[in-house]
Structures are given as structure tokens and as C-alpha cells.
Design an enzyme around this catalytic site. Structure first.
Site, short mmCIF file in Angstrom:
data_model
loop_
_atom_site.label_atom_id
_atom_site.label_comp_id
_atom_site.label_asym_id
_atom_site.label_seq_id
_atom_site.Cartn_x
_atom_site.Cartn_y
_atom_site.Cartn_z
N ASP A 40 -14.51 -15.01 115.72
CA ASP A 40 -15.71 -15.56 116.04
C ASP A 40 -16.72 -15.46 116.58
O ASP A 40 -16.61 -15.78 117.65
CB ASP A 40 -15.09 -17.33 115.42
CG ASP A 40 -15.99 -18.14 115.38
OD1 ASP A 40 -17.01 -17.40 115.23
OD2 ASP A 40 -15.74 -19.26 115.46
N HIS A 78 -13.40 -17.99 112.02
CA HIS A 78 -14.42 -19.20 112.30
C HIS A 78 -14.27 -19.46 110.45
O HIS A 78 -14.26 -18.69 109.20
CB HIS A 78 -15.93 -18.92 112.13
CG HIS A 78 -16.84 -20.11 112.05
ND1 HIS A 78 -16.56 -20.34 113.54
CD2 HIS A 78 -17.32 -20.60 110.83
CE1 HIS A 78 -17.77 -21.34 112.93
NE2 HIS A 78 -17.99 -21.72 111.42
N SER A 120 -18.03 -26.34 113.35
CA SER A 120 -18.67 -25.37 113.40
C SER A 120 -20.41 -26.16 114.04
O SER A 120 -20.31 -27.31 114.95
CB SER A 120 -18.98 -25.02 111.98
OG SER A 120 -20.18 -23.58 111.83
#
Length: 357
Positions: free
Chosen positions: A297, A327, A143
Site C-alpha cells: 500500500d 490498500h 483511507s
């Protein structure tokens, strides 16, 4: 967190950090790995050193945790477990970096912290101290940490002071650009856990500025300054996304807003904040990449476009797209939050590292 912010008690991100604090675990060694909290070049890190004999020089992984540049910690249970398993399964030194968070620290503080640690670690005397093979070092992150890993890899490739070159980069559902927040993945997954569009917009705005006007402009995708015009082809999803990911969506690029944001929010156009904005010449110097994207995501298309641009620049890329994942899935590795998809994605990533690091 929203209520506390409305009442003026604390910033929204400070409220969320209280939740993530519950996940923190002490640096505890086990039969396979010695774990310690220390500092490298003045930046706090959690260090994982395998106990079994190396049989030669070891691999090393510099890992940057996720959390939208505002949350997260190397000591969270999921990240701690991930790092110790990487250390054990690869017989590798793992350096998990606790960079500064927003607020109060904004771009480029997070980047500067992880870059400082990486550059320090890549010195021959430090590599020798930890028994690391200078030809087998990689950066990795998920991320926001994937964003930082991509940015570090780019900067290192141009730094004349760094003699040791990275062997690889591992980018796990990375956030890579803030110019177009209306990609197909943002449209398809606007309200899905664990990262709805509104939260990603908040993360970007908190990372880049304390000005609430940026968040409001980002929410409507009207935050792009005229100076960004020449960069828009680099984030044109109609060109860089595979047809399956474009789906039935029609391309409409972000509207160029009023002049000023590029001066007030320079991170918008800075590849250190938005690695997807790097030129092809810059990308060409990068090491092989593993890019993981998840179907459900908002950041899916960032990673897919970066994989396409790296390939176009001649960089070897493995793009693993998980159609059944969301995610953050890879951090779900232990009870009571263990998921089969998390184990599968983690194993896929480790298997790639075994072959390429």
C-alpha cells in the site's frame, strides 16, 4: 474515466464515481440493526441502531468512508456491511457520514462536514437521545476517511465548545500527509492495486485544488513550498519508520520548490488536511489509537509514521501491520468480493474496539 476526461465529457473522478455507484445499496434494516438515511446538523448520514437491549448506555462509532475525498458513499455495499456488523457486534450506534466530495467540493469542505456531524453528535442531549455513553465514543475511517478521523480527533482536542472527549480513534490505512510522496511505500507500491501512486497523487491534488499544476508538481515530488521547511522533520521517514519498513531505501527529502504553493494550496501545510504535520503538543492530547497499515500500500508509511509520532507523544497506540494485505482490503467482506484477509483485518479491528471502547 481517462478517455471521458480526454474527450472533455467529464472529470476523471466523475467517471470513477459512476463505477462506485453500482455498489450502492438501500438503507435496509435486518433482525439486528435498524438502518436509516437521515441528516445530522444538515449533513447526510446513514444511521445504524442496534435492536437488542443495551443493558446500559451504548457505545458509538462515527465512521468516515474512504475514496480519496472524491469517491465513496456510506451506502456502498462494503461500507454498509462494515457499519451494520460493527453496530451489531459492539451493540453500538454507528453514524456513517456522507460528506461532500471533490470535485466540486475541495478542502476543507470534507473535513468541515465530518467535524460538524461529530461535534453535533457529541452534544449531551444528542448522546442522550440515542442512549450513548459519552465516555465510549470513537471516530473511525479508512483511507481518506482515516485522514478525516485523525484530523477530527486533533481538532476536537482543542475545541473549547466540546465537553465530551473521544475514547478512541481507529485509523485504517490512513492518508496523513502530502509533503513527501516519495516514501519507501510509494516507491515499493507505485504500480500496485488498488491504489497506485498516480491515483493517490490525483486524489491529493483534487482534494486540495482545481489547479492541474499542483498535480504535475506532486507527480515529481516538487510541490513543497519553502515555508514547509520546518515541517519536514515531522515527515522524515528515516527517523519515524521502523527499520523493516525503511528497507534498503535511501532517504532523500522532497525538494523545496518555488514560493507560492503555500498560499495557493494552503491545505499542504494544514494539519486538518495533513494530520501528520501536527505538533507533538497537539498529538499529546489525543485519545488512544488503533492504526492499521498494509504492506502492499502506498499509504503504508503514513500510518506507520503517525503511530511512531503518537507513541513519542505518549499516546497509547496499537499499530497492526498486515504483511499480506493491500490498500482497501478490509472492505472485501461479502461475495463476490469476499477475501479471508478482509475478514481477518475487520475482526482484528472489532476486537480492539471491544477492548478499548
Amino acid at each position: 474515466s481517462e478517455a471521458a476526461e480526454l474527450l472533455g465529457l467529464m472529470n476523471y473522478m466523475e467517471g470513477l464515481r459512476l463505477i462506485t455507484a453500482v455498489e450502492l445499496v438501500a438503507p435496509t434494516s435486518d433482525e439486528n440493526v435498524t438502518v436509516t438515511d437521515t441528516e445530522l446538523s444538515g449533513v447526510p448520514v446513514r444511521l445504524y441502531l442496534p435492536k437488542r437491549p443495551p443493558g446500559g448506555l451504548r457505545r458509538a462509532v462515527l465512521f468516515f468512508h474512504g475514496g480519496g475525498w472524491c469517491l465513496g458513499d456510506a451506502g456502498m455495499h462494503g461500507y454498509d456491511l462494515m457499519s451494520r456488523r460493527i453496530s451489531n457486534e459492539l451493540n453500538a450506534v454507528v453514524v456513517s457520514v456522507n460528506y461532500r466530495l471533490a470535485p466540486p467540493h475541495r478542502f476543507p469542505a470534507q473535513f468541515e462536514d465530518v467535524y460538524l456531524v461529530t461535534k453535533f453528535f457529541l452534544q449531551s442531549k444528542v448522546l442522550s437521545q440515542y442512549g450513548v455513553d459519552p465516555a465510549r465514543v470513537c471516530v473511525a475511517g479508512d483511507s481518506a476517511g482515516g485522514n478525516l478521523a485523525a484530523a477530527v480527533a486533533q481538532q476536537l482536542s482543542e475545541d473549547p465548545e466540546v465537553k465530551t472527549k473521544l475514547r478512541a480513534q481507529v485509523l485504517i490505512y490512513p492518508a496523513l500527509q502530502a509533503l513527501d510522496l516519495d516514501l519507501p511505500s510509494y516507491r515499493d507500491n507505485a504500480d500496485k492495486p488498488l491504489l497506485p501512486r498516480a491515483l493517490m497523487v490525483r486524489f491529493w491534488s483534487e482534494y486540495l485544488s482545481a489547479d492541474p499544476a499542483l498535480r504535475a508538481a506532486m507527480a515529481s515530488n516538487r510541490h513543497v513550498p519553502p515555508e514547509a521547511g520546518p515541517l519536514l522533520p515531522l515527515v522524515d521517514w528515516s527517523r519515524w519508520l521502523p527499520a523493516a519498513m525503511r528497507g534498503a531505501h535511501t532517504y532523500r527529502g522532497p525538494a523545496l520548490g518555488a514560493a507560492g504553493p503555500a498560499r495557493r494550496f494552503p491545505g499542504l501545510l494544514d494539519p486538518r488536511a495533513c494530520p501528520l504535520l501536527a505538533s507533538e503538543a497537539r498529538l499529546r492530547r489525543l485519545p488512544p489509537a488503533f492504526v492499521l497499515t498494509c504492506e502492499h500500500d502506498v499509504l503504508r508509511d503514513d500510518g506507520a509514521m503517525y503511530a511512531a509520532r503518537l507513541r513519542a507523544a505518549g499516546v497509547p497506540v496499537t499499530h497492526h501491520h498486515a504483511k499480506d494485505a493491500f490498500h482497501g482490503a478490509m472492505t472485501f467482506l461479502a461475495w463476490p468480493l469476499e477475501l479471508a484477509v478482509g475478514q481477518r483485518l475487520f475482526n482484528t479491528c472489532v476486537d480492539w474496539l471491544k477492548e478499548n471502547l
